[in-house]
Enzyme design. Structure first.
Site, PDB file in Angstrom:
ATOM      1  N   THR A   1       0.823  -1.209   0.000  1.00  0.00           N
ATOM      2  CA  THR A   1       0.000   0.000   0.000  1.00  0.00           C
ATOM      3  C   THR A   1       0.858   1.259   0.000  1.00  0.00           C
ATOM      4  O   THR A   1       2.003   1.241   0.476  1.00  0.00           O
ATOM      5  CB  THR A   1      -0.892  -0.014   1.258  1.00  0.00           C
ATOM      6  OG1 THR A   1      -1.470   1.270   1.440  1.00  0.00           O
ATOM      7  CG2 THR A   1      -0.102  -0.349   2.519  1.00  0.00           C
ATOM      8  N   ASP A   2       0.271   2.352  -0.481  1.00  0.00           N
ATOM      9  CA  ASP A   2       0.973   3.647  -0.403  1.00  0.00           C
ATOM     10  C   ASP A   2       1.018   4.171   1.031  1.00  0.00           C
ATOM     11  O   ASP A   2       1.754   5.113   1.329  1.00  0.00           O
ATOM     12  CB  ASP A   2       0.313   4.681  -1.333  1.00  0.00           C
ATOM     13  CG  ASP A   2      -1.154   4.957  -1.038  1.00  0.00           C
ATOM     14  OD1 ASP A   2      -1.736   4.305  -0.141  1.00  0.00           O
ATOM     15  OD2 ASP A   2      -1.731   5.830  -1.713  1.00  0.00           O
ATOM     16  N   GLU A   3       0.225   3.540   1.928  1.00  0.00           N
ATOM     17  CA  GLU A   3       0.148   4.059   3.298  1.00  0.00           C
ATOM     18  C   GLU A   3       1.481   3.887   4.039  1.00  0.00           C
ATOM     19  O   GLU A   3       1.703   4.532   5.071  1.00  0.00           O
ATOM     20  CB  GLU A   3      -1.013   3.401   4.057  1.00  0.00           C
ATOM     21  CG  GLU A   3      -2.323   3.636   3.330  1.00  0.00           C
ATOM     22  CD  GLU A   3      -3.581   3.251   4.090  1.00  0.00           C
ATOM     23  OE1 GLU A   3      -3.565   3.245   5.328  1.00  0.00           O
ATOM     24  OE2 GLU A   3      -4.595   2.975   3.422  1.00  0.00           O
TER      25      GLU A   3
ATOM     26  N   TYR B   1      -1.883  -0.645  10.944  1.00  0.00           N
ATOM     27  CA  TYR B   1      -1.988  -1.298   9.632  1.00  0.00           C
ATOM     28  C   TYR B   1      -0.784  -0.961   8.756  1.00  0.00           C
ATOM     29  O   TYR B   1      -0.092  -1.856   8.258  1.00  0.00           O
ATOM     30  CB  TYR B   1      -3.282  -0.864   8.932  1.00  0.00           C
ATOM     31  CG  TYR B   1      -3.306  -1.168   7.444  1.00  0.00           C
ATOM     32  CD1 TYR B   1      -3.320  -2.485   6.978  1.00  0.00           C
ATOM     33  CD2 TYR B   1      -3.287  -0.140   6.499  1.00  0.00           C
ATOM     34  CE1 TYR B   1      -3.317  -2.769   5.619  1.00  0.00           C
ATOM     35  CE2 TYR B   1      -3.294  -0.415   5.132  1.00  0.00           C
ATOM     36  CZ  TYR B   1      -3.307  -1.729   4.697  1.00  0.00           C
ATOM     37  OH  TYR B   1      -3.306  -2.011   3.350  1.00  0.00           O
TER      38      TYR B   1
ATOM     39  N   LYS C   1       2.299  -3.332   7.306  1.00  0.00           N
ATOM     40  CA  LYS C   1       2.591  -3.505   5.871  1.00  0.00           C
ATOM     41  C   LYS C   1       4.036  -3.063   5.576  1.00  0.00           C
ATOM     42  O   LYS C   1       4.742  -3.716   4.804  1.00  0.00           O
ATOM     43  CB  LYS C   1       1.609  -2.705   5.008  1.00  0.00           C
ATOM     44  CG  LYS C   1       0.177  -3.216   5.018  1.00  0.00           C
ATOM     45  CD  LYS C   1       0.010  -4.619   4.434  1.00  0.00           C
ATOM     46  CE  LYS C   1       0.206  -4.696   2.942  1.00  0.00           C
ATOM     47  NZ  LYS C   1      -0.183  -6.025   2.398  1.00  0.00           N
TER      48      LYS C   1
HETATM   49  P1  NAD Z   1      -9.486  -7.661   2.146  1.00  0.00           P
HETATM   50  O1  NAD Z   1      -9.492  -7.348   3.611  1.00  0.00           O
HETATM   51  O2  NAD Z   1     -10.704  -7.392   1.351  1.00  0.00           O
HETATM   52  O3  NAD Z   1      -9.132  -9.202   1.923  1.00  0.00           O
HETATM   53  C1  NAD Z   1      -8.120  -9.847   2.655  1.00  0.00           C
HETATM   54  C2  NAD Z   1      -8.228 -11.348   2.363  1.00  0.00           C
HETATM   55  O4  NAD Z   1      -7.134 -11.995   3.037  1.00  0.00           O
HETATM   56  C3  NAD Z   1      -9.520 -11.975   2.871  1.00  0.00           C
HETATM   57  O5  NAD Z   1     -10.056 -12.855   1.905  1.00  0.00           O
HETATM   58  C4  NAD Z   1      -9.082 -12.744   4.109  1.00  0.00           C
HETATM   59  O6  NAD Z   1      -9.889 -13.894   4.367  1.00  0.00           O
HETATM   60  C5  NAD Z   1      -7.658 -13.132   3.738  1.00  0.00           C
HETATM   61  N1  NAD Z   1      -6.810 -13.356   4.929  1.00  0.00           N
HETATM   62  C6  NAD Z   1      -6.680 -12.547   6.004  1.00  0.00           C
HETATM   63  N2  NAD Z   1      -5.827 -13.103   6.885  1.00  0.00           N
HETATM   64  C7  NAD Z   1      -5.396 -14.271   6.341  1.00  0.00           C
HETATM   65  C8  NAD Z   1      -4.502 -15.275   6.765  1.00  0.00           C
HETATM   66  N3  NAD Z   1      -3.858 -15.203   7.943  1.00  0.00           N
HETATM   67  N4  NAD Z   1      -4.270 -16.333   5.953  1.00  0.00           N
HETATM   68  C9  NAD Z   1      -4.921 -16.429   4.760  1.00  0.00           C
HETATM   69  N5  NAD Z   1      -5.794 -15.516   4.312  1.00  0.00           N
HETATM   70  C10 NAD Z   1      -6.028 -14.442   5.103  1.00  0.00           C
HETATM   71  O7  NAD Z   1      -8.214  -6.876   1.570  1.00  0.00           O
HETATM   72  P2  NAD Z   1      -8.033  -6.137   0.154  1.00  0.00           P
HETATM   73  O8  NAD Z   1      -8.618  -4.790   0.242  1.00  0.00           O
HETATM   74  O9  NAD Z   1      -8.433  -7.070  -0.938  1.00  0.00           O
HETATM   75  O10 NAD Z   1      -6.446  -5.960   0.130  1.00  0.00           O
HETATM   76  C11 NAD Z   1      -5.616  -6.992  -0.410  1.00  0.00           C
HETATM   77  C12 NAD Z   1      -4.164  -6.564  -0.297  1.00  0.00           C
HETATM   78  O11 NAD Z   1      -3.957  -5.352  -1.013  1.00  0.00           O
HETATM   79  C13 NAD Z   1      -3.719  -6.287   1.139  1.00  0.00           C
HETATM   80  O12 NAD Z   1      -2.406  -6.789   1.289  1.00  0.00           O
HETATM   81  C14 NAD Z   1      -3.721  -4.772   1.249  1.00  0.00           C
HETATM   82  O13 NAD Z   1      -2.763  -4.328   2.160  1.00  0.00           O
HETATM   83  C15 NAD Z   1      -3.356  -4.373  -0.180  1.00  0.00           C
HETATM   84  N6  NAD Z   1      -3.871  -3.074  -0.621  1.00  0.00           N
HETATM   85  C16 NAD Z   1      -5.214  -2.783  -0.505  1.00  0.00           C
HETATM   86  C17 NAD Z   1      -5.691  -1.570  -0.984  1.00  0.00           C
HETATM   87  C18 NAD Z   1      -7.152  -1.229  -0.901  1.00  0.00           C
HETATM   88  O14 NAD Z   1      -7.529  -0.093  -1.228  1.00  0.00           O
HETATM   89  N7  NAD Z   1      -8.029  -2.141  -0.525  1.00  0.00           N
HETATM   90  C19 NAD Z   1      -4.798  -0.640  -1.545  1.00  0.00           C
HETATM   91  C20 NAD Z   1      -3.441  -0.989  -1.651  1.00  0.00           C
HETATM   92  C21 NAD Z   1      -2.983  -2.210  -1.190  1.00  0.00           C
HETATM   93  P1  TYD Z   2     -10.953   3.624   4.038  1.00  0.00           P
HETATM   94  O1  TYD Z   2     -11.923   3.183   3.003  1.00  0.00           O
HETATM   95  O2  TYD Z   2     -11.063   3.033   5.405  1.00  0.00           O
HETATM   96  O3  TYD Z   2      -9.500   3.451   3.433  1.00  0.00           O
HETATM   97  P2  TYD Z   2      -8.043   3.934   4.022  1.00  0.00           P
HETATM   98  O4  TYD Z   2      -8.193   4.270   5.451  1.00  0.00           O
HETATM   99  O5  TYD Z   2      -7.203   2.721   3.801  1.00  0.00           O
HETATM  100  O6  TYD Z   2      -7.625   5.106   3.176  1.00  0.00           O
HETATM  101  O7  TYD Z   2     -11.104   5.193   4.209  1.00  0.00           O
HETATM  102  C1  TYD Z   2     -10.923   6.085   3.130  1.00  0.00           C
HETATM  103  C2  TYD Z   2     -10.982   7.494   3.687  1.00  0.00           C
HETATM  104  O8  TYD Z   2     -12.322   7.745   4.141  1.00  0.00           O
HETATM  105  C3  TYD Z   2     -10.077   7.720   4.887  1.00  0.00           C
HETATM  106  O9  TYD Z   2      -9.559   9.042   4.827  1.00  0.00           O
HETATM  107  C4  TYD Z   2     -11.026   7.586   6.072  1.00  0.00           C
HETATM  108  C5  TYD Z   2     -12.329   8.083   5.537  1.00  0.00           C
HETATM  109  N1  TYD Z   2     -13.564   7.465   6.089  1.00  0.00           N
HETATM  110  C6  TYD Z   2     -14.620   8.269   6.526  1.00  0.00           C
HETATM  111  O10 TYD Z   2     -14.543   9.513   6.482  1.00  0.00           O
HETATM  112  N2  TYD Z   2     -15.741   7.657   7.010  1.00  0.00           N
HETATM  113  C7  TYD Z   2     -15.851   6.302   7.089  1.00  0.00           C
HETATM  114  O11 TYD Z   2     -16.902   5.795   7.579  1.00  0.00           O
HETATM  115  C8  TYD Z   2     -14.768   5.492   6.634  1.00  0.00           C
HETATM  116  C9  TYD Z   2     -14.842   3.980   6.709  1.00  0.00           C
HETATM  117  C10 TYD Z   2     -13.645   6.115   6.131  1.00  0.00           C
END
Ligand code: NAD
Ligand code: TYD
Length: 357
Positions: free
Chosen positions: A137-139, A162, A166
């Protein structure tokens, strides 16, 4: 470069993982997929309905922290590629309960790296095409002020449990390249949106609450900025990194779509008003917006400079924010049962019938 691969996708029942598995099944039919997922609250087999198990796709319910299981999978399935999505991914949960984040995101990544190293050191599998792609993630880069962008050389400065977990996993991945020569690649991506996102995240949460006349919680002043990327674009970037990237390299992936949270929430409300008409109250859905207490340590702004992946791998996003939001709202409108089953908890019945959880 060989075309066929056997890909261990971790977290393939999560939001991005499921979209990635679907993309591979639709467009890369000769890649075998082993989907290893623990089915935590965020994992849901329904996301993969229609993809049948067989020679080219296998689902394994298991934990990436289970060293024996992971090691056995590398050998039994002759894994040559890992795309590692599995993680605890929600910042708010990491604030109230960080332990699972440390375990899955750090120990789980370490466990996979060890299994890859031990399996690939023996030279038994795909040799020069072996690749461990770690999805991050960019975070990890922390929080920007009103100007500037994260590049691949920006120093890590994670601020939530989080992002710290990461960042730790990213460091481990790089360490395995430098120390053991493990063929790793790393991607750091901005906020994704699209089908199958768990409705605790901003966009599906706002969709669901506004469909039910519930308040739309906006943290702080609503001016925090995220760079939104349509999930299919992210999945295609990952394929580009697998096919054309270099080992030991990190690639930033972003949508060039910086938006303040308040704008994102308003856009969803306005699309719904246009598509469905005003709700019974006669008030536009944006009147449900409620400013609530800010998230602890809330990062102000994320913005990605994605010029490296564009210049070196010829990838850039195909879906604009406007088009992506239309598609996303349409998908959630057509799949309201999917969201309802998550909100009321009944989605777990689906896999409880098949697996002990
Ligand atoms: P998500 O929370 O929707 O899905 C996570 C999945 O991992 C789930 O299916 C869960 O069952 C599985 N999981 C969790 N713990 C596990 C374990 N111990 N063993 C096996 N499986 C396990 O997450 P997402 O939003 O799809 O994100 C996927 C990846 O991408 C993550 O690594 C996250 O850090 C990264 N990422 C997400 C975003 C975003 O905007 N969602 C952006 C950048 C990077
Ligand atoms: P989120 O979807 O949780 O992603 P991330 O924290 O990984 O960026 O949140 C996106 C943005 O929206 C973040 O700045 C937090 C804000 N947010 C709200 O303002 N209200 C909400 O109920 C949630 C879940 C997030």
């Amino acid at each position: 470069m060989k075309n066929k691969r056997t890909v261990l996708v971790t977290g393939g029942c999560g939001f991005i993982g499921a979209n990635f598995v679907r993309l591979l099944r639709e467009e890369y039919g000769d890649w075998r997929i082993i989907n290893l997922d623990k089915l935590t609250y965020a994992g849901n087999l329904k996301k993969l309905q229609g993809i049948s198990e067989g020679e080219m796709y296998r689902f394994v319910k298991g934990d990436i922290c289970d060293g024996a299981l992971v090691a056995e999978l590398f050998v039994a399935e002759q894994i040559d590629t890992v795309v590692h999505f599995a993680a605890e991914s929600h910042v708010d949960r990491s604030i109230t309960g960080p332990a699972d984040f440390i375990q899955t995101n750090i120990v789980g990544t370490f466990t996979l790296l060890e299994a890859a190293r031990k399996s690939w050191d023996k030279g038994g599998t795909g040799e020069e095409n072996n690749c461990f792609l770690h999805v991050s993630t960019d975070e990890v880069y922390g929080s920007l002020g009103s100007t500037g962008f994260f590049t691949e050389t920006t120093a890590f400065d994670p601020r939530s449990p989080y992002s710290a977990s990461k960042a730790s996993s990213d460091h481990l991945v790089n360490a395995y390249f430098h120390t053991y020569g493990l063929p790793v690649r790393l991607t750091n991506c901005s906020n994704n949106y699209g089908p199958y996102q768990f409705p605790e995240k901003l966009i599906p949460l706002v969709f669901n609450n506004s469909m039910h006349g519930k308040s739309l919680p906006v943290y702080g002043d609503g001016k925090n900025v995220r760079d939104w990327l349509y999930v299919k674009d992210h999945c295609e970037a990952i394929v580009a990194v697998l096919q054309k990237g270099q080992n030991g390299q990190c690639y930033n992936i972003g949508g060039n779509n910086e938006k303040e949270n308040l704008e994102v929430v308003t856009v969803i409300c306005d699309i719904l008003d246009r598509k469905l008409g005003l709700p019974e109250s006669g008030q536009p859905r944006r009147s449900l917006i409620t400013f609530v207490e800010d998230r602890l340590g809330h990062d102000r702004r994320y913005a990605i400079d994605a010029s490296k992946i564009k210049d070196q791998l010829d990838w850039e996003p195909q879906v604009t924010f406007e088009a992506g939001m239309e598609k996303t709202v349409d998908w959630y409108l057509e799949n309201q049962d999917w969201v309802r089953e998550i909100v009321d908890g009944s989605y777990t019945k689906y896999y409880k019938q098949m697996y002990t959880v």
